[in-house]
Design an enzyme around this catalytic site. Structure first.
Site, PDB file in Angstrom:
ATOM      1  N   LYS A   1      -2.506   7.345   0.310  1.00 51.98           N
ATOM      2  CA  LYS A   1      -2.605   5.663   0.130  1.00 51.98           C
ATOM      3  C   LYS A   1      -3.701   5.079   0.796  1.00 51.98           C
ATOM      4  O   LYS A   1      -3.807   5.370   1.837  1.00 51.98           O
ATOM      5  CB  LYS A   1      -1.261   5.064   0.014  1.00 51.98           C
ATOM      6  CG  LYS A   1      -0.731   4.850   1.476  1.00 51.98           C
ATOM      7  CD  LYS A   1       0.650   4.266   1.528  1.00 51.98           C
ATOM      8  CE  LYS A   1       0.949   3.888   3.039  1.00 51.98           C
ATOM      9  NZ  LYS A   1       2.408   3.483   2.807  1.00 51.98           N
TER      10      LYS A   1
ATOM     11  N   HIS B   1      10.231   5.577  13.579  1.00 53.39           N
ATOM     12  CA  HIS B   1       9.242   5.574  12.725  1.00 53.39           C
ATOM     13  C   HIS B   1       8.366   6.695  13.309  1.00 53.39           C
ATOM     14  O   HIS B   1       7.482   7.095  12.548  1.00 53.39           O
ATOM     15  CB  HIS B   1       8.772   4.223  12.800  1.00 53.39           C
ATOM     16  CG  HIS B   1       7.675   3.949  11.718  1.00 53.39           C
ATOM     17  ND1 HIS B   1       7.666   4.241  10.245  1.00 53.39           N
ATOM     18  CD2 HIS B   1       6.202   3.287  12.046  1.00 53.39           C
ATOM     19  CE1 HIS B   1       6.474   4.059   9.558  1.00 53.39           C
ATOM     20  NE2 HIS B   1       5.636   3.641  10.616  1.00 53.39           N
TER      21      HIS B   1
END
Length: 309
Positions: free
Chosen positions: A190, A128
């Protein structure tokens, strides 16, 4: 020094393909299970002096991680010459920093546990965050999902290909694909107040008439990806696809994807699908990991397994 490949129960479907691609049989691990759920894996063949590769993704439940730790300890105590831990999906990687008071850095704890168990090397794919490699004090071979995705994207022959990141944090990954394909880049910025819930999103970039590929390392509830796809179509994109290495796909993910404006979601088999979907395509990482195991065994560089993005 011979190679022996074993697998935990969570990833045996993938380990069998990796072993086959490598040209070896998958070694046998048996399990004793106590009535309270306590597990006791044991390797049924000698590994003394062998180069052992243990394959197990560490997605929830936590038993998958515990099982891996017990296998590492078993191989170490059985006098394996080296214990190479192959974690196609490295779980808990989203908790890689202290972003608010009084929280754990689970990725670092995860790394500590594997090292303490006796692993001598880690092999994984698309962490990640790249800096998680630094959480380990043992060698880390960090494979790249682009080795799988680039040939597939080329085969689509999309006339106006463009890449997009579903959030600001994934810009580096999406930019690498855009550079390789000599294509433009867009970003879906976002904002969310809590995990797995997107409050707002705006587009940075021009996507009119483009065949857009959203790029991310994993897809969980698919809320972000699906919202990004809707925004891109609203702004004039001809088509929207997504490539995400790890298909976590929890909660309402399958319903979200099936009802979305995505042409398809392309994932790998680092995590098994919980159900089928006409919009989800799975590509296998088995050949990639088998080649990496071969090169490690032969003491060769794995640089050839990276597409220069």
């Amino acid at each position: 020094m011979a190679v022996k490949i074993f697998s935990g129960r969570a990833t045996i479907y993938l380990a069998e393909k990796i072993a086959s691609a490598y040209g070896e049989r998958l070694g046998e691990v048996n399990y004793q299970q106590f009535s309270d759920g306590e597990m006791s894996p044991f390797i049924t063949e000698s590994v003394r002096g062998h180069e052992v590769f243990l394959i197990q993704s560490t997605f929830p439940p936590a038993d998958n991680l515990m099982e891996l730790l017990l296998m590492v300890d078993a191989a170490k105590r059985a006098s394996a010459s080296s214990v190479n831990v192959v974690i196609p999906y490295f779980g808990y990687a989203r908790q890689d920093r202290k972003d608010k008071p009084r929280v754990a850095i689970a990725a670092k704890l995860h790394a500590n546990l594997i090292s303490a168990a006796g692993a001598t090397r880690i092999m994984t794919c698309d962490l990640h965050a790249d800096q998680i490699q630094g959480f380990f004090d043992i060698p880390v071979d960090h494979l790249d999902g682009s080795y799988i995705f680039v040939p597939y994207l080329k085969s689509l022959n999309l006339p106006n290909i463009m890449f997009a990141s579903p959030d600001v944090g994934g810009i580096k990954r999406a930019r690498s694909f855009a550079k390789f394909f000599d294509a433009d880049l867009a970003v879906c910025d976002k904002h969310r107040k809590e995990a797995n819930k997107v409050d707002s999103m705006r587009l940075i970039g021009e996507v009119e008439g483009k065949d857009v590929i959203l790029v991310d390392d994993l897809v969980d509830t698919a809320g972000t990806i699906c919202k990004a796809a809707a925004l891109l179509k609203e702004k004039g994109a001809s088509s929207v696809r997504a490539v995400c290495t790890h298909g976590v796909l929890s909660g309402k993910a399958y319903a979200n994807i099936d009802g979305s404006l995505l042409e398809e979601l392309v994932v790998t088999d680092t995590i098994p699908l919980k159900q089928e979907s006409k919009k989800i395509k799975v590509l296998s990482v088995s050949t990639l990991f088998a080649k990496a195991i071969r090169k490690i065994h032969d003491n060769e560089s794995i640089s050839s397994l990276f597409i220069k993005l």
